[in-house]
Motif scaffolding. Sequence first.
Motif, mmCIF file in Angstrom:
data_model
loop_
_atom_site.group_PDB
_atom_site.id
_atom_site.type_symbol
_atom_site.label_atom_id
_atom_site.label_comp_id
_atom_site.label_asym_id
_atom_site.label_seq_id
_atom_site.Cartn_x
_atom_site.Cartn_y
_atom_site.Cartn_z
ATOM 1 N N SER A 172 -13.327 -1.995 -0.901
ATOM 2 C CA SER A 172 -12.745 -2.524 0.335
ATOM 3 C C SER A 172 -11.228 -2.559 0.248
ATOM 4 C CB SER A 172 -13.266 -3.936 0.603
ATOM 5 O OG SER A 172 -14.647 -3.899 0.816
ATOM 6 N N CYS A 173 -10.592 -2.430 1.414
ATOM 7 C CA CYS A 173 -9.144 -2.528 1.533
ATOM 8 C C CYS A 173 -8.829 -3.056 2.927
ATOM 9 C CB CYS A 173 -8.487 -1.162 1.307
ATOM 10 S SG CYS A 173 -9.067 0.123 2.437
ATOM 11 N N ARG A 174 -7.555 -3.306 3.210
ATOM 12 C CA ARG A 174 -7.134 -3.790 4.525
ATOM 13 C C ARG A 174 -5.886 -3.058 4.975
ATOM 14 N NH1 ARG A 174 -9.405 -7.513 7.125
ATOM 15 N NH2 ARG A 174 -10.841 -8.976 6.198
ATOM 16 N N LEU A 175 -5.901 -2.644 6.249
ATOM 17 C CA LEU A 175 -4.717 -2.104 6.920
ATOM 18 C C LEU A 175 -4.216 -3.248 7.793
ATOM 19 C CD1 LEU A 175 -6.078 1.392 7.988
ATOM 20 C CD2 LEU A 175 -4.300 0.946 6.302
ATOM 21 N N ALA A 176 -3.321 -4.064 7.244
ATOM 22 C CA ALA A 176 -2.878 -5.315 7.883
ATOM 23 C C ALA A 176 -4.112 -6.199 8.048
ATOM 24 C CB ALA A 176 -2.153 -5.040 9.186
ATOM 25 N N ILE A 177 -4.611 -6.386 9.266
ATOM 26 C CA ILE A 177 -5.793 -7.239 9.476
ATOM 27 C C ILE A 177 -7.069 -6.437 9.661
ATOM 28 C CG2 ILE A 177 -4.424 -9.113 10.457
ATOM 29 C CD1 ILE A 177 -5.501 -8.166 13.235
ATOM 30 N N GLN A 226 -4.300 10.943 -3.939
ATOM 31 C CA GLN A 226 -4.316 9.499 -3.736
ATOM 32 C C GLN A 226 -5.454 9.067 -2.826
ATOM 33 O OE1 GLN A 226 -0.142 9.529 -2.307
ATOM 34 N NE2 GLN A 226 0.057 7.744 -3.641
ATOM 35 N N LEU A 227 -5.924 7.832 -3.068
ATOM 36 C CA LEU A 227 -6.890 7.233 -2.154
ATOM 37 C C LEU A 227 -6.148 6.692 -0.944
ATOM 38 C CD1 LEU A 227 -9.110 5.179 -4.624
ATOM 39 C CD2 LEU A 227 -9.701 7.317 -3.488
ATOM 40 N N VAL A 228 -6.797 6.704 0.217
ATOM 41 C CA VAL A 228 -6.224 6.133 1.429
ATOM 42 C C VAL A 228 -7.185 5.086 1.987
ATOM 43 C CG1 VAL A 228 -4.876 8.188 2.002
ATOM 44 C CG2 VAL A 228 -7.173 7.949 2.918
ATOM 45 N N CYS A 229 -6.634 4.087 2.642
ATOM 46 C CA CYS A 229 -7.437 3.047 3.267
ATOM 47 C C CYS A 229 -7.792 3.512 4.676
ATOM 48 C CB CYS A 229 -6.661 1.730 3.313
ATOM 49 S SG CYS A 229 -7.652 0.330 3.882
ATOM 50 N N LYS A 230 -9.075 3.689 4.919
ATOM 51 C CA LYS A 230 -9.545 4.157 6.225
ATOM 52 C C LYS A 230 -10.271 3.015 6.921
ATOM 53 C CE LYS A 230 -12.080 7.740 8.536
ATOM 54 N NZ LYS A 230 -12.820 8.967 8.429
ATOM 55 N N ALA A 231 -9.884 2.741 8.166
ATOM 56 C CA ALA A 231 -10.503 1.664 8.944
ATOM 57 C C ALA A 231 -12.007 1.877 9.030
ATOM 58 C CB ALA A 231 -9.902 1.600 10.342
ATOM 59 N N THR A 232 -12.771 0.781 8.903
ATOM 60 C CA THR A 232 -14.239 0.885 8.940
ATOM 61 C C THR A 232 -14.827 0.225 10.171
ATOM 62 O OG1 THR A 232 -14.430 -1.104 7.583
ATOM 63 C CG2 THR A 232 -14.515 1.012 6.441
ATOM 64 N N TRP A 233 -14.009 -0.029 11.171
ATOM 65 C CA TRP A 233 -14.519 -0.618 12.406
ATOM 66 C C TRP A 233 -13.998 0.212 13.569
ATOM 67 C CZ3 TRP A 233 -11.048 -2.232 16.118
ATOM 68 C CH2 TRP A 233 -9.723 -2.308 15.698
ATOM 69 N N PHE A 251 -9.307 3.506 16.246
ATOM 70 C CA PHE A 251 -8.037 3.546 15.533
ATOM 71 C C PHE A 251 -8.289 3.955 14.098
ATOM 72 C CE2 PHE A 251 -4.876 1.669 12.764
ATOM 73 C CZ PHE A 251 -3.709 2.075 13.368
ATOM 74 N N SER A 252 -7.538 4.908 13.613
ATOM 75 C CA SER A 252 -7.650 5.277 12.204
ATOM 76 C C SER A 252 -6.250 5.455 11.659
ATOM 77 C CB SER A 252 -8.448 6.564 12.038
ATOM 78 O OG SER A 252 -7.684 7.667 12.471
ATOM 79 N N ALA A 253 -6.146 5.476 10.340
ATOM 80 C CA ALA A 253 -4.852 5.669 9.702
ATOM 81 C C ALA A 253 -4.271 7.019 10.091
ATOM 82 C CB ALA A 253 -4.997 5.567 8.189
ATOM 83 N N LYS A 281 2.798 5.447 2.822
ATOM 84 C CA LYS A 281 2.544 4.312 1.925
ATOM 85 C C LYS A 281 1.661 3.244 2.563
ATOM 86 C CE LYS A 281 4.915 1.717 -1.580
ATOM 87 N NZ LYS A 281 6.145 1.579 -2.321
ATOM 88 N N PHE A 282 1.759 3.045 3.891
ATOM 89 C CA PHE A 282 0.988 1.965 4.502
ATOM 90 C C PHE A 282 -0.518 2.202 4.432
ATOM 91 C CE2 PHE A 282 1.191 4.585 8.331
ATOM 92 C CZ PHE A 282 0.029 4.290 9.014
ATOM 93 N N ILE A 283 -0.960 3.462 4.166
ATOM 94 C CA ILE A 283 -2.398 3.686 4.000
ATOM 95 C C ILE A 283 -2.792 3.930 2.542
ATOM 96 C CG2 ILE A 283 -2.775 4.474 6.359
ATOM 97 C CD1 ILE A 283 -2.984 7.332 5.277
ATOM 98 N N THR A 284 -1.815 4.181 1.646
ATOM 99 C CA THR A 284 -2.142 4.361 0.230
ATOM 100 C C THR A 284 -1.998 3.066 -0.561
ATOM 101 O OG1 THR A 284 0.117 5.071 -0.302
ATOM 102 C CG2 THR A 284 -1.501 6.799 0.206
ATOM 103 N N GLN A 285 -1.016 2.238 -0.222
ATOM 104 C CA GLN A 285 -0.748 1.013 -0.972
ATOM 105 C C GLN A 285 -1.954 0.067 -1.033
ATOM 106 O OE1 GLN A 285 2.614 -1.287 0.400
ATOM 107 N NE2 GLN A 285 3.173 -1.744 -1.720
ATOM 108 N N PRO A 286 -2.731 -0.108 0.054
ATOM 109 C CA PRO A 286 -3.887 -1.005 -0.031
ATOM 110 C C PRO A 286 -4.959 -0.542 -1.027
ATOM 111 C CG PRO A 286 -3.328 -0.594 2.266
ATOM 112 C CD PRO A 286 -2.509 0.347 1.438
ATOM 113 N N CYS A 287 -4.905 0.713 -1.486
ATOM 114 C CA CYS A 287 -5.912 1.241 -2.409
ATOM 115 C C CYS A 287 -5.385 1.445 -3.828
ATOM 116 C CB CYS A 287 -6.464 2.562 -1.872
ATOM 117 S SG CYS A 287 -7.461 2.344 -0.389
#
Length: 196
Positions: free
Chosen positions: A150-155, A168-175, A2-4, A136-142
């Motif tokens: 580090s950042c979080r996409l929900a959990i 803009q920076l985006v929050c990218k899942a790391t798992w 899963f990725s943004a 916004k849901f992937i930019t706001q965490p950054c």
Amino acid sequence: VFSAATATCWAFPGPEKFQPLVDACDGLGELVQCSAKFEGVCKTSQDDGARFCGHVHHHDQEGTWRHMLHHAKHLAKKYIFGKNKSHWHRVLGDCGSKQDGEKCSFAKEGKCVNSGKCPVFKGQMVCKPLDAHPPKFITQPCEGKVAGQSCRLAIVPGKCTKAKYEEQLVCKATWSLFGHSQAEEQSGAEDETLVV
């Protein structure tokens, strides 16, 4: 995995809606100016009465199952992503003197970019509209952070990265579901996933 970008691309209609973005860059090089022509039907928003040239929804002509899947997608957007609005800006196009339901068209100016790993465009050169930006849901965490923090996409844990062609920076899942980190695979390289 899963990725943004996967979530972003899933939230849009099928690839046929984006074909004008691919067609606009046919034979053009990277970062060359382009203009993508979209066709649709004139509509009036039920929310605010605004007129716009909108995407033709083929699900009305293709049967009950496709219609049900279309509504399931909108319910998921509303209850999972917390919104029920399209990510695309409404454009009047040539609907000023036309009635609802009549064919219409509009153009989006942009620059040709390589789509990289985007699951919709699959590495094709596409016309990225000048007004396109990551959701916004992937930019706001950054916000207020720098690349690599580090950042979080929900959990879901992630890292702030600068996507190619974005300010803009985006929050990218790391798992991933397979137990290894996407960030380790990237080894600090600039993210090539296109977010339209």
